[in-house]
Design a protein around this motif. Structure first.
Motif, short mmCIF file in Angstrom:
data_model
loop_
_atom_site.label_atom_id
_atom_site.label_comp_id
_atom_site.label_asym_id
_atom_site.label_seq_id
_atom_site.Cartn_x
_atom_site.Cartn_y
_atom_site.Cartn_z
N LEU A 28 18.40 -8.61 -3.80
CA LEU A 28 18.96 -8.81 -5.13
C LEU A 28 20.39 -9.33 -5.07
CD1 LEU A 28 17.57 -5.61 -6.90
CD2 LEU A 28 16.61 -7.92 -6.90
N GLY A 29 21.02 -9.22 -3.91
CA GLY A 29 22.36 -9.78 -3.75
C GLY A 29 23.47 -8.95 -4.36
N GLU A 30 23.21 -7.65 -4.60
CA GLU A 30 24.22 -6.77 -5.19
C GLU A 30 24.05 -5.36 -4.69
OE1 GLU A 30 24.70 -6.62 -9.39
OE2 GLU A 30 24.77 -8.79 -9.64
N LYS A 31 25.15 -4.60 -4.73
CA LYS A 31 25.07 -3.17 -4.46
C LYS A 31 24.31 -2.49 -5.60
CE LYS A 31 27.54 -2.50 -0.67
NZ LYS A 31 26.98 -1.82 0.53
N LEU A 32 23.53 -1.48 -5.27
CA LEU A 32 22.78 -0.73 -6.26
C LEU A 32 23.35 0.67 -6.40
CD1 LEU A 32 19.15 -1.77 -5.20
CD2 LEU A 32 20.54 -2.73 -7.05
N ALA A 33 23.28 1.19 -7.61
CA ALA A 33 23.80 2.53 -7.88
C ALA A 33 23.01 3.57 -7.10
CB ALA A 33 23.73 2.82 -9.38
N ALA A 34 23.65 4.72 -6.90
CA ALA A 34 23.03 5.79 -6.10
C ALA A 34 21.71 6.25 -6.69
CB ALA A 34 24.00 6.96 -5.99
N HIS A 35 21.62 6.31 -8.03
CA HIS A 35 20.37 6.79 -8.64
C HIS A 35 19.23 5.80 -8.43
CE1 HIS A 35 21.74 4.16 -11.96
NE2 HIS A 35 20.47 4.10 -12.28
N ILE A 36 19.55 4.51 -8.28
CA ILE A 36 18.50 3.52 -7.99
C ILE A 36 18.04 3.66 -6.55
CG2 ILE A 36 17.91 1.07 -7.93
CD1 ILE A 36 19.89 0.61 -10.19
N HIS A 37 18.98 3.95 -5.63
CA HIS A 37 18.60 4.22 -4.24
C HIS A 37 17.64 5.42 -4.19
CE1 HIS A 37 20.96 1.62 -1.50
NE2 HIS A 37 21.76 1.48 -2.56
N GLN A 38 17.88 6.42 -5.01
CA GLN A 38 17.00 7.58 -5.03
C GLN A 38 15.61 7.21 -5.53
OE1 GLN A 38 17.51 10.72 -3.83
NE2 GLN A 38 19.37 9.82 -2.98
N LYS A 39 15.56 6.34 -6.54
CA LYS A 39 14.25 5.90 -7.04
C LYS A 39 13.50 5.12 -5.97
CE LYS A 39 14.83 5.77 -12.05
NZ LYS A 39 14.47 5.02 -13.27
N ILE A 40 14.20 4.23 -5.28
CA ILE A 40 13.58 3.44 -4.22
C ILE A 40 13.00 4.36 -3.14
CG2 ILE A 40 14.05 1.80 -2.35
CD1 ILE A 40 16.13 0.51 -4.27
N LYS A 41 13.75 5.38 -2.80
CA LYS A 41 13.26 6.34 -1.80
C LYS A 41 12.00 7.04 -2.30
CE LYS A 41 14.85 10.22 1.05
NZ LYS A 41 16.00 11.12 1.36
N ALA A 42 12.00 7.42 -3.58
CA ALA A 42 10.84 8.11 -4.16
C ALA A 42 9.62 7.18 -4.25
CB ALA A 42 11.19 8.65 -5.53
N TYR A 43 9.83 5.91 -4.51
CA TYR A 43 8.72 4.96 -4.58
C TYR A 43 8.05 4.78 -3.23
CZ TYR A 43 10.37 3.48 -9.22
OH TYR A 43 10.73 3.43 -10.55
N ASN A 44 8.80 5.00 -2.14
CA ASN A 44 8.20 5.00 -0.80
C ASN A 44 7.48 3.68 -0.51
OD1 ASN A 44 7.66 6.16 1.69
ND2 ASN A 44 5.70 7.00 1.03
N PHE A 45 8.25 2.62 -0.42
CA PHE A 45 7.69 1.27 -0.27
C PHE A 45 7.18 1.03 1.15
CE2 PHE A 45 10.52 0.54 -3.97
CZ PHE A 45 9.62 -0.09 -4.82
N LEU A 46 6.06 1.66 1.47
CA LEU A 46 5.45 1.48 2.78
C LEU A 46 4.66 0.18 2.84
CD1 LEU A 46 4.00 5.01 3.64
CD2 LEU A 46 5.92 3.87 4.76
N TYR A 47 4.72 -0.48 4.00
CA TYR A 47 3.96 -1.72 4.15
C TYR A 47 3.69 -1.99 5.62
CZ TYR A 47 8.13 -4.19 5.84
OH TYR A 47 9.21 -4.60 6.57
N GLN A 48 2.80 -2.94 5.84
CA GLN A 48 2.55 -3.47 7.18
C GLN A 48 2.69 -4.99 7.14
OE1 GLN A 48 -1.41 -2.22 8.24
NE2 GLN A 48 -0.74 -0.26 9.08
N PRO A 49 3.19 -5.58 8.22
CA PRO A 49 3.14 -7.04 8.32
C PRO A 49 1.69 -7.49 8.36
CG PRO A 49 4.59 -6.08 9.99
CD PRO A 49 3.81 -4.94 9.40
N ILE A 50 1.42 -8.68 7.88
CA ILE A 50 0.06 -9.19 7.94
C ILE A 50 -0.13 -10.01 9.21
CG2 ILE A 50 -0.18 -9.23 5.43
CD1 ILE A 50 0.09 -12.30 5.63
N THR A 51 -1.35 -10.11 9.64
CA THR A 51 -1.67 -10.92 10.82
C THR A 51 -1.79 -12.39 10.41
OG1 THR A 51 -4.06 -10.76 10.51
CG2 THR A 51 -2.97 -8.97 11.73
N GLN A 52 -1.84 -13.25 11.40
CA GLN A 52 -2.00 -14.68 11.14
C GLN A 52 -3.33 -14.95 10.44
OE1 GLN A 52 0.31 -17.22 11.75
NE2 GLN A 52 -1.12 -18.37 10.45
N ILE A 53 -4.37 -14.24 10.87
CA ILE A 53 -5.69 -14.42 10.24
C ILE A 53 -5.64 -13.99 8.78
CG2 ILE A 53 -8.07 -13.57 10.21
CD1 ILE A 53 -7.95 -13.43 13.25
N GLU A 54 -4.98 -12.86 8.50
CA GLU A 54 -4.86 -12.40 7.12
C GLU A 54 -4.04 -13.39 6.28
OE1 GLU A 54 -5.02 -7.54 7.55
OE2 GLU A 54 -3.15 -8.60 8.04
#
Length: 319
Positions: free
Chosen positions: A26-52
């Motif tokens: 986003l190109g900006e610092k985020l407030a502490a309460h937004i960092h807490q929300k991001i942590k709670a959202y738990n943005f887990l992911y995996q890289p995709i393979t070339q075939i995928e």
């Protein structure tokens, strides 16, 4: 990649987007309460393979070649009325906050982040990523507004987020579908929010009798995209009403990189669906003329399988 999304703990093949990652995107610092929300959202992911990746690119290309894909525009009124009516029915037997989430979220586990596909592992990944964008903007711009207007609000689900950042403002949800007004009326009653209102409004035929309160804030989220090139009358309406600020989270082709394959395909999908086109150049022309001032213009690097459609433009009239 199937559509089901499962939440699980981090293992050696998984990764997680953090608050610092979103600050970079986003190109900006985020407030502490937004960092807490991001942590709670738990943005887990995996890289995709070339075939995928190849499978996803094939799916996009086949869609771009599909002559049955329906373009956006005035002719889709009945489809939007039908769609929001489904959410209206859900209100009778679901939690309000879940019932008003549009049903088009969560169809795919593939998400665009920083010009790459990733495989989301956490529930509601794209929806929550959009929520981070709105938390950032609403925290920054909405707190002191006396009145806030969301045009093309659909079920009004973003209005409840706006309320988090401004507990006293008059909140207005505007949409051309009558089901939208019925949903917001019910939500207002059930949440006992007597400053949450709804009004019928058509982007293609702005109602100049509906005037905005002085020093108000206007925003749109992935709704102005539906007008294609027919946005000038709405912009004229906004300038005429002279709000304090206008915020748009929409597809903006001019902010993407045509030399990047995923960006290029996103732009082609904009064209295929007749999504918002020429909006930013028009605003820049108005700025050169001294009619408006553009305060922010930023791609967010966050999107869905087919598009990166959450770019941000913030401007204010100079009348």
């Amino acid at each position: 990649m199937d559509d089901a999304t499962q939440n699980h703990d981090l293992n050696e093949t998984d990764f997680r987007f953090t608050g610092l990652d979103f600050e970079r995107m986003l190109g900006e610092k985020l407030a502490a309460h937004i960092h807490q929300k991001i942590k709670a959202y738990n943005f887990l992911y995996q890289p995709i393979t070339q075939i995928e990746r190849d499978q996803l690119l094939k799916q996009i290309l086949l869609t771009l070649l599909d002559d049955t894909i329906i373009a956006a525009g005035e002719h889709r009124y009945e489809q939007w009325e039908k769609g929001w009516s489904e959410n209206l029915i859900s209100l009778s037997h679901k939690d309000i906050h879940k019932a008003i989430i549009p049903k088009y979220f969560g169809k795919y586990t593939a998400v665009r982040m920083e010009q790459k596909f990733i495989k989301s592992l956490s529930p509601n990944f794209e929806y929550n990523a959009l929520a981070v964008i709105l938390d950032w903007l609403f925290s920054k711009y909405l707190r002191d507004a006396g009145s806030i207007y969301e045009f093309g609000c659909g079920t009004g689900y973003h209005l409840l987020r706006a309320r988090e950042y401004n507990p006293t403002a008059a909140l207005w949800g505007l949409d051309w579908a009558e089901a939208s007004q019925k949903i917001i009326d019910q939500v207002s009653q059930r949440l006992r929010d007597n400053k949450l209102f709804a009004h019928k409004f058509n982007y293609f035929q702005p109602d100049y009798k509906f005037t905005l309160d002085p020093k108000s804030i206007v925003y749109t989220v992935a709704s102005l995209e539906q007008v294609g090139t027919k946005f000038e009358e709405f912009v004229t309406y906004l300038i005429h009403n002279n709000p304090k600020l206008c915020i748009h989270v929409e597809p903006i082709a001019e902010l993407l990189d045509e030399n990047n394959l995923l960006d290029f395909l996103s732009i082609q999908y904009f064209k295929k669906r007749n999504y918002l086109s020429g909006f930013l150049p028009y605003l820049r022309k108005l700025e050169r003329d001294g009619t408006i001032k553009i305060l922010k213009c930023k791609r967010t690097n966050i999107g869905s399988l087919f598009i990166e459609g959450y770019s941000v433009v913030v401007w204010t009239p100079q009348v």
